[in-house]
Design an enzyme around this catalytic site. Structure first.
Site, PDB file in Angstrom:
ATOM      1  CG  PHE A  54      -4.246   4.177  11.464  1.00  0.00           C
ATOM      2  CD1 PHE A  54      -3.473   3.306  10.722  1.00  0.00           C
ATOM      3  CD2 PHE A  54      -3.611   5.250  12.082  1.00  0.00           C
ATOM      4  CE1 PHE A  54      -2.101   3.497  10.594  1.00  0.00           C
ATOM      5  CE2 PHE A  54      -2.235   5.442  11.954  1.00  0.00           C
ATOM      6  CZ  PHE A  54      -1.491   4.566  11.214  1.00  0.00           C
TER       7      PHE A  54
ATOM      8  CD  GLU B  27      -8.697   4.377   7.844  1.00  0.00           C
ATOM      9  OE1 GLU B  27      -7.979   3.790   8.652  1.00  0.00           O
ATOM     10  OE2 GLU B  27      -8.502   5.544   7.463  1.00  0.00           O
TER      11      GLU B  27
ATOM     12  CB  ALA C  35      -5.192   8.106   6.542  1.00  0.00           C
TER      13      ALA C  35
ATOM     14  CD  GLU D 299      -0.434   2.765   6.305  1.00  0.00           C
ATOM     15  OE1 GLU D 299      -1.497   2.249   6.704  1.00  0.00           O
ATOM     16  OE2 GLU D 299      -0.139   3.944   6.521  1.00  0.00           O
TER      17      GLU D 299
ATOM     18  NE  ARG E 143      -6.004   8.471  11.696  1.00  0.00           N
ATOM     19  CZ  ARG E 143      -6.896   9.316  11.169  1.00  0.00           C
ATOM     20  NH1 ARG E 143      -8.153   9.286  11.549  1.00  0.00           N
ATOM     21  NH2 ARG E 143      -6.549  10.194  10.257  1.00  0.00           N
TER      22      ARG E 143
ATOM     23  CG  PHE F  84      -8.526  -4.989   4.510  1.00  0.00           C
ATOM     24  CD1 PHE F  84      -9.578  -4.344   3.877  1.00  0.00           C
ATOM     25  CD2 PHE F  84      -8.293  -6.321   4.188  1.00  0.00           C
ATOM     26  CE1 PHE F  84     -10.367  -5.010   2.948  1.00  0.00           C
ATOM     27  CE2 PHE F  84      -9.065  -6.993   3.262  1.00  0.00           C
ATOM     28  CZ  PHE F  84     -10.107  -6.333   2.638  1.00  0.00           C
TER      29      PHE F  84
ATOM     30  CD  GLN G 123      -2.786  -0.979   2.550  1.00  0.00           C
ATOM     31  OE1 GLN G 123      -2.806  -1.994   3.203  1.00  0.00           O
ATOM     32  NE2 GLN G 123      -3.400   0.127   2.947  1.00  0.00           N
TER      33      GLN G 123
ATOM     34  NE  ARG H 134     -12.572  -0.635   5.577  1.00  0.00           N
ATOM     35  CZ  ARG H 134     -13.223  -1.361   4.661  1.00  0.00           C
ATOM     36  NH1 ARG H 134     -13.188  -2.672   4.727  1.00  0.00           N
ATOM     37  NH2 ARG H 134     -13.891  -0.779   3.690  1.00  0.00           N
TER      38      ARG H 134
END
Lengths: 462, 749
Positions: free
Chosen positions: B338, B706, B503, B227, B304, B223, B192, B336
Site C-alpha cells: 500500500f 504486507e 493493511a 479492496e 502511507r 493482494f 476484500q 500489498r
C-alpha cells in the site's frame, strides 16, 4: 460422437469437438475442482491428466492444460481431474505433502499443482527432485512464493525414490503407495472397451489441429464452430527412430517426447535441458514439433533448433503422396508457409551429423522459463581434426519476419576458429537481421543481444 | 496449525464464486468498455445488441436503478457506467446480459459507439504540471532541511522511478447476484471489503442496505486488488435487479489485466545529505504518484507512502511532498504494501546514491542510520521497542554481512562474464489503517448445543489464513480442539459495516474481536458452572482441554455436557465481540499524530548472479529475519513472509506492463510474467525474530501480510549492485530491472 473416460466414468458427448475441455469438465460434468485462471495455458490452474492407451496395453499419462485443449483431442482417453484422484477419506500422498508443507494459500492453483505432481509420479524415470520441479514449470502460484511447494516436491521425490521405478509397473506401484486411487487399475480395460476407430478425414475446409496449444490461444471461438481434423488421430505418426542418415520424427510427436527421446539425446545430449526452456511441461506434453513448424512463429524455439539442425520435412499431400523439402525453404514470409490445404507434415528428418560437431541453443526471455524469447538462436558446426570449420549453420528467432537461417556462412569453411573469425561470423549474422520493437523488447536490444548470443555459441565449446 | 482450507484446496473441494452451482435462470453479464483513453461519447447505439440471440438486456447509465456512482472514497468521482466523459480505456459504458457468456461477448460487438477523442495524459509529472491531481498535495516538514543541508558534507540529488504491478490474483474479478424476495439481493463475490461493497450494491440498485446480503466465502487471492473498485460487483447487481434473475460476471484474465488497477508507479525527486560520519542530516523528497483516472483508493495509498518516506531510518530533518497525479489509465488501487514498498524504494535509491557519492559501502550508512529506541518518526510518533537494529544484528549473526559482502566484491574483481550482487534491506512498517475510523472490527461467536462453535468475523479469507488464526484464537480461549471451531463465511447480515481486510490488520482486528466475544462467553460459562456447583467465585473455574477444572483440579465435567447444561439453564451462548484499536489519531492539517498502533520490522539479505553477456540473472539466495511478534501460527506466517517476498521480487525484476501509444495495456497474460518455481531462490531462509512480543495486537502477535514485501526489493538493489560493479557511468535504471534493462545497461554505449 466422442467417448472418453472422465475419472472413473465413461462419458459420451455429441458436442463440437472444438469445445474446450475445461468448459466441458466444469459446465457439463460440474467438476469445479479444475480452475480457470488464464485460458492461454500460461498458469497451470487448469492442469489435468490425459491418459492414452500405449502399445503395451498400458496407459500413459501426461499433464496438460485443459483450458486450451479441445475435447476432440482426447477421444478414447482417460481424463483425470482433481476429483478423480481423491480418496474417500484420506488425502493421497501428494495432497498430504502439500498439506504438511503448507504449500497452498488461496488454493486456486492447488488442484493444478496436485495434478502436475501426479504427472511427475507417473512419468519420472527415477523420481528425482529435479524432475519434480520440472513437472511444475507450468504451474504458477501467486501466494506461496514456491518455497513450500518445492519442499512438498522434495518430500514426494524422497518418498517415491524408495519404490520400484519400473515404468511398466508404475500405476500399480502408485496405487499401492496411496498416490492414486484403485480404479486406475481398471482404466486400460475401460479404454480398450470404448476405443473407436477415428473416422475423420481431412477436407478442404478442415482446420488441422495438432497440440492446439497456440491455435486455441489465438482463435478459440472460431475453432469451436470450425471443422477440425486432429493429428492425434493419426496414431501412425507417433514415432521417433533413425535410419542410416537421419533421425525420423513422426508428425504427431510432442516436444516433450522429443526432449526425452534416447535417439535424439544420443546425438544432441544438450537437447534435454535446452527444451526445458520451451514453454512448460503441461504444454510440451501436447505441443508437437510439426505444429511448431506450421505455426511459423518467427520466434518458435523448436523451429529455430530444427533450422540449425538442417531438418527436412516430409509433407503428406492430398492423395497420400508425399513431397520433401528443407525446412528453411518452407518459410516464405511472415506466417506464410509452403503448405497447401489438406496437407500435413508427416515426418521431420534431422540429418545425423557426422564427424566432430557442435550444437548449441541460446535463448533469452524476460522470465527464463515459460516465456517467449526476445531472441533465440541455434548453431550446428562441424569441425575437422585440425580445428578447421566445416559446415556451419546458425538460425535466429525474433529478429526477422520468419525464423531465420543465416546465409553466407560458407565463407568461413576451412578457417580455424579464433576470436577474429568469431567476430566476423557475428558481424555476418548481425547484418542479416531486421528486428522490430515489440512486447518482447526493443529492436536495438534484440540486435545487440543476438550478437552476444552468437558469440556465446562459440564460448560454450571453448 | 495450518490454514484450515488447505484440506479442501488439495481435493479441489473449496467453493469459489464461479464454483457455486448455477441457480435456475442464471444469466451472464459482460461489459462494453471505452476504447479511448480520453473522449466524449457522441452517440451510443445498443439497439442491435439488444436484439441479438440469447440476449436478455443491454444496460447503460440510464438504466441504473439507484446512484450511478461507485467512487471508493469520493463517491461521485467514479461513475458505474460512463454518462458522457471517457477517462480511460476499459471504463464501463454498457453491459450486455445474455444466457451464455459467449452470446453476451458476441452481442457486445454489435454496440455502436461514436466518440470525440481528446488528448490524454499518461505521464504523472505532466499531469501534475497541468494541475490534474486527486485531492491535495501533501507536505510534511520535520526539522529544517535547509539548515540541515548546509551542514552536510555529502549530498546526493536525483530521480528514481518504480513501475506498476498487476495483482494477478488467480481468481479474476467476479460476482454472482441473486434476487431475493421483497426486492432484496444476495451477492456472492470475490471482494476484500464487505462493508463498503455492501453499501455500493445497495446504492446502485436503490434499496436500503438491510435488503442486501453480501456473502464472501473465500478469495482466490486478493493482494489489495479486490479492496476498492466496485465496478464488477455493482454491475452484476444492477443487472440482476433490473431483470429479476441471477446474474454472474466473471472477468477473463486479459480483461482483468487490461482494465483493473495496478500498484501505483511512483516517481521521486530526492535530495539527501550526510555529514562526514555518514549520519543522514537532511532528506528532501517529492513523490509523484501515478494514480490513473479516478481517485479510487489512491489518496490513502499516497498517505502511507508519504508517512513511510523515511523507511527504516532516522533522519534529522525531512521535507516530504506527495501528490496523486490524475492520468488517463485505469484507476490504480491497493496492492500489498500500500505505497510503502514504493517509499522504501525511494529512500533506498537515495541512500545508494549517497553512498556512491561518499565512496563507501551503502550498508554501513544503512546500519548507522537505522531507527533505534527513542527515535521518533517525521509525523511525531515515537514507537515503543524498535526492533530495526535487533533484526539487523540477528541476521548479521546468521549471515555475516561483512564476509558476504567482501566475498561478492572479490568475486566481481575476479570475474568478467558473471557478476554477483548483494543487498541488505531493512523494514519498518506501520500497522493500523492510517485512516483511524477503519480500525474497528466485530465478530459473532455462536456455540451450538452440541458443543460446536461457529465464528463469523468481518475478515475475508484470501489465502492469508486469517480464518485459521481466528479459529486458533477461539480454541485457545475455550481450550477446545480447533476441530470444534468453524469460521463461517464473511456475511454482511451477520457482521455489518466491516472494514476491508487489508493493511495487514485482518487477524489483529478480527482476531481480537473474536477473542473478546469468546472471553465473554467463557465468563458466562464460568458463572454458570459456579452457580451449578454452588461455588462462590467463578474465577476458580477454568476449562482445560475441553474439561472443567475447579481451582486447577480436574473434574469429570466435559465441554459437550457443559454447553448442553448451560443452554438448558438459559445461558446466552452467542456473543458479538467488538474491537477498536485504541490511541490512534492523525491530524492531517499538520500531519502529526499516532496513526499506527505498532511497527513490524525485519532485515533481509539478497544475493544474485548476473550473466553479463545475456543480461539475465538468478536470485541465488534470500535470508530474512522478520519480526512477527509471538506467532499465532508459524506455518501461516512463514508462508506470508515467503509469498510476499517472491511477489516483490517479481515487481522488482520481471513484472512489467507496456502500453500502446494510445494508452492501451499491451501486456496480456502471455507477456505479463510473474515469478515461477524456477525463479524462486534455491536458498531461501526465513527466520522469525526470537523473543519478540507485542502488547498492541492479539495474543502478542504482529501483522504479517504486507511488511515482508519490502524485503523483495532487495532483488532490484542486488542486481543493481552487480551492475554498478561493471560500470558507473550511466544513470541507475528504474524498477523493475528486467533482463532487457540489465542487458542494455551493460551493453549499450
Amino acid at each position: 460422437m466422442l467417448r472418453f473416460v472422465v475419472n472413473g466414468r465413461v462419458v459420451e458427448t455429441d458436442m463440437h469437438p472444438g469445445t474446450i475441455l475445461i468448459d466441458f469438465i466444469r459446465e457439463v460434468l460440474n467438476f469445479t475442482g479444475t480452475k480457470e485462471a488464464c485460458r492461454e495455458g500460461e498458469c497451470g490452474a487448469c492442469t489435468i491428466l490425459v491418459g492414452s492407451l500405449d502399445a503395451n496395453g498400458g496407459v500413459s499419462y501426461k499433464s496438460c492444460a485443459s483450458c486450451i485443449l479441445p475435447i476432440g483431442n482426447v477421444r478414447n482417453c482417460h481424463i483425470v481431474t482433481i476429483e478423480g484422484v481423491n480418496f474417500e477419506k484420506n488425502l493421497n500422498a501428494v495432497q498430504q505433502l502439500i498439506m504438511d508443507n503448507s504449500a497452498s494459500q488461496c488454493g486456486f492453483c492447488t488442484p493444478g499443482i496436485v495434478l502436475s505432481l501426479l504427472g511427475f509420479c507417473l512419468n519420472s524415470k527415477k523420481f528425482s527432485y529435479d524432475d519434480a520441479i520440472d513437472s511444475l514449470d507450468g504451474n504458477l502460484c501467486r501466494c506461496t512464493g514456491y518455497a513450500s511447494i518445492s519442499n512438498a516436491a522434495k518430500g514426494l521425490s524422497e518418498v517415491l525414490r524408495e519404490k520400484n521405478s519400473d515404468i511398466e509397473e508404475r500405476v500399480n506401484v502408485l496405487v499401492s503407495s496411496s498416490v492414486l486411487p484403485e480404479y486406475f487399475l481398471k482404466i486400460p480395460e475401460m479404454l480398450t472397451d470404448i476405443s473407436s476407430v477415428p473416422n475423420g478425414k481431412i477436407s478442404k475446409d478442415s482446420v488441422i489441429v495438432a497440440g492446439g496449444t497456440d491455435l486455441f490461444v489465438q482463435k478459440p471461438e472460431q475453432l469451436q464452430e470450425a471443422k477440425l481434423f486432429f493429428i492425434s488421430e493419426r496414431k501412425d505418426l507417433n514415432y521417433i527412430r533413425q535410419d542410416k542418415t537421419h533421425i525420423l520424427i513422426g508428425g504427431a510427436v510432442t516436444v516433450e517426447e522429443f526432449r526425452n527421446s534416447e535417439v535424439v539425446n544420443k546425438y544432441f545430449p544438450a537437447m534435454k535441458d535446452d527444451l526445458l526452456y520451451h514453454s512448460s511441461m503441461i504444454l510440451r506434453n501436447r505441443a508437437t514439433l510439426a505444429g511448431n513448424i506450421v505455426n511459423a512463429s518467427p520466434i518458435g524455439d523448436m523451429t529455430i533448433i530444427l533450422l540449425a539442425l538442417n531438418a527436412l520435412i516430409v509433407i503428406e499431400c492430398k492423395r497420400g503422396g508425399t513431397r520433401e523439402l528443407a525446412l528453411d525453404k518452407f518459410y516464405r514470409g511472415y506466417k506464410k508457409i509452403d503448405l497447401e490445404k489438406c496437407e500435413i507434415i508427416r515426418e521431420i528428418k534431422i540429418p545425423i551429423p557426422k564427424g566432430n560437431y557442435y550444437y548449441n541453443f541460446e535463448k533469452v526471455s524476460n522470465r527464463k522459463t515459460l516465456d517467449i524469447a526476445a531472441v533465440n538462436t541455434a548453431l550446428l558446426m562441424q569441425v575437422d581434426k585440425n580445428g578447421k570449420i566445416g559446415d556451419l549453420r546458425i538460425s535466429a528467432g525474433g529478429v526477422a519476419p520468419v525464423p531465420l537461417v543465416v546465409q553466407n556462412l560458407a565463407q568461413f569453411k576451412g578457417n580455424v576458429l579464433d576470436n577474429n573469425i568469431i567476430r566476423k561470423i557475428v558481424d555476418v549474422v548481425t547484418e542479416q537481421v531486421t528486428p522490430i520493437d515489440d512486447i518482447r523488447g526493443s529492436a536495438k536490444y534484440k540486435k545487440l543481444l543476438l550478437k552476444e548470443l552468437v558469440a556465446a555459441h562459440f564460448k560454450s565449446f571453448y | 496449525m495450518k490454514n484450515s482450507d488447505v484440506k479442501m484446496h488439495v481435493r479441489g473441494k473449496s467453493i469459489f464464486v464461479d464454483d457455486i452451482l448455477p441457480p435456475e435462470g442464471l444469466l451472464h453479464a459482460v461489459l462494453f468498455t471505452s476504447p479511448v483513453s480520453k473522449g466524449k461519447i457522441k452517440r451510443l447505439d445498443v439497439a442491435r445488441a439488444k436484439k441479438a440471440e440469447d440476449v436478455a438486456g443491454v444496460f447503460t447509465w440510464k438504466d441504473v436503478p439507484g446512484k450511478n456512482f461507485i467512487g471508493h472514497v469520493v463517491l461521485d468521482d467514479q461513475e458505474l457506467f460512463a454518462v458522457e466523459n471517457l477517462e480511460y480505456i476499459g471504463q464501463p459504458i454498457a453491459m450486455v446480459v445474455a444466457s451464455t457468456k459467449r452470446a453476451a461477448v458476441n452481442a457486445c460487438k454489435l454496440i455502436k459507439l461514436e466518440v470525440e477523442e481528446l488528448e490524454a495524459v499518461y505521464d504523472p509529472r505532466e499531469a501534475y504540471k497541468k494541475r490534474m491531481i486527486h485531492g491535495k498535495k501533501r507536505v510534511l516538514v520535520n526539522g529544517d532541511t535547509e539548515e540541515g543541508f548546509k551542514r552536510c558534507v555529502h549530498i546526493a540529488e536525483g530521480r528514481a522511478d518504480c513501475g506498476p504491478q498487476e495483482h494477478f490474483y488467480f481468481e479474476t474479478q467476479r460476482s454472482l447476484a441473486i434476487p431475493m424476495e421483497d426486492g432484496a439481493m444476495k451477492v456472492c463475490a470475490s471482494v476484500q471489503s464487505p462493508g463498503i461493497f455492501h453499501r455500493h450494491i445497495a446504492e446502485v440498485i436503490g434499496v436500503p442496505m438491510h435488503k442486501v446480503e453480501l456473502e464472501i466465502r473465500r478469495l482466490g487471492g486478493g493482494f489489495g486488488g479486490k479492496e476498492s473498485t466496485a465496478v464488477w460487483v455493482a454491475a452484476s447487481a444492477v443487472a440482476a435487479k433490473i431483470l429479476n434473475r441471477p446474474v454472474k460476471m466473471v472477468l477473463s484474465r486479459n480483461e482483468d489485466i487490461a482494465t483493473t488497477g495496478k500498484r501505483h508507479p511512483v516517481s521521486f525527486d530526492y535530495k539527501i545529505g550526510l555529514d562526514s560520519k555518514g549520519n543522514i542530516l537532511a532528506y528532501d523528497v517529492d513523490l509523484y504518484q501515478h494514480a490513473g483516472a479516478c481517485t479510487d483508493i489512491s489518496l490513502a495509498v499516497l498517505e502511507r507512502s508519504f508517512l513511510h518516506a523515511t523507511g527504516s531510518y532516522r533522519i534529522q530533518s525531512v521535507r516530504i511532498t506527495a501528490v496523486s497525479c490524475r492520468t488517463n489509465i485505469p484507476p490504480n488501487n491497493a496492492f500489498r504494501g500500500f505505497g510503502v514498498p514504493q517509499a522504501a524504494f525511494g529512500i533506498e535509491s537515495a541512500l545508494l546514491h549517497a553512498a556512491e557519492v561518499m565512496g563507501v559501502d551503502v550498508n554501513l550508512i544503512k546500519k548507522k542510520n537505522l531507527l533505534r529506541d527513542g527515535d521518533s518518526l517525521p509525523y511525531g510518533m515515537r514507537p515503543e521497542k524498535i526492533n530495526a537494529i535487533t533484526c539487523w544484528d540477528e541476521l548479521d549473526k546468521k549471515c555475516n554481512f561483512e564476509e558476504r559482502i567482501s566475498a561478492v566484491d572479490e568475486y566481481n574483481r575476479e570475474n568478467v562474464d558473471t557478476k554477483r550482487g548483494i543487498a541488505i534491506i531493512p523494514v519498518c512498517f506501520g500497522i493500523s489503517f492510517a485512516q483511524t475510523a477503519l480500525n474497528q472490527a466485530s465478530a459473532l461467536v455462536n456455540i451450538y448445543v452440541d458443543g460446536s462453535v461457529s465464528i463469523s468475523a468481518g475478515a475475508v479469507e484470501m489465502g492469508q489464513g486469517v480464518n485459521a488464526k481466528i479459529a486458533l484464537i477461539a480454541a485457545r480461549v475455550f481450550s477446545i480442539s480447533t476441530d470444534k471451531v468453524r469460521v463461517d463465511t464473511t456475511n454482511t447480515s451477520r457482521i455489518p459495516n466491516a472494514s476491508p481486510t487489508s493493511a495487514s490488520t485482518g487477524a489483529d482486528l478480527n482476531g481480537m474481536a473474536a477473542k473478546m466475544a469468546c472471553e465473554e462467553i467463557l465468563k458466562r460459562l464460568k458463572i454458570f458452572v459456579a452457580k451449578r456447583i454452588n461455588h462462590d467465585n467463578p474465577e476458580d473455574i477454568s476449562i482445560n482441554d475441553e474439561t472443567v477444572y475447579l481451582k486447577d483440579i480436574k473434574t469429570d465435567y466435559r465441554w459437550e455436557q457443559l454447553i448442553k447444561d448451560a443452554h438448558w439453564d438459559r445461558t446466552d451462548l452467542s456473543c458479538h465481540g467488538y474491537y477498536a484499536t485504541p490511541g490512534l489519531y492523525l491530524d492531517r492539517e499538520i500531519n502529526k499524530g499516532r496513526p499506527f498502533s505498532y511497527y513490524s520490522y525485519g532485515t533481509s539479505v539478497t544475493e544474485v548472479l548476473v550473466d553479463c553477456a545475456r543480461g539475465t540473472y538468478d536470485i541465488e539466495s534470500i535470508d530474512v529475519v522478520h519480526d512477527v511478534g509471538t506467532s499465532i501460527s508459524s506455518a501461516i506466517d512463514k508462508g506470508q513472509v515467503e509469498g510476499a517476498i517472491v511477489q516483490a521480487v517479481g515487481w522488482s525484476t520481471i513484472e512489467q506492463i507496456r502500453y500502446e501509444k494510445n494508452g492501451k495495456v499491451l501486456t496480456g497474460v502471455n507477456a505479463y510474467k510473474i515469478p515461477d518455481i524456477k525463479l524462486c531462490p534455491e536458498k531461501f531462509n526465513v527466520y522469525f525474530l526470537e523473543n519478540s512480543s507485542n502488547p498492541f495486537a492479539v495474543c502478542n502477535s504482529k501483522a504479517v501480510g504486507e511488511p515482508p514485501f519490502i524485503h523483495g526489493i532487495g532483488a532490484y538493489f542486488a542486481i543493481l549492485h552487480a551492475l554498478r560493479s561493471i560500470r558507473k557511468d550511466k544513470l541507475v535504471p528504474s524498477l523493475p530491472l528486467t533482463p532487457e534493462k540489465v542487458f542494455m545497461y551493460i551493453h549499450e554505449c
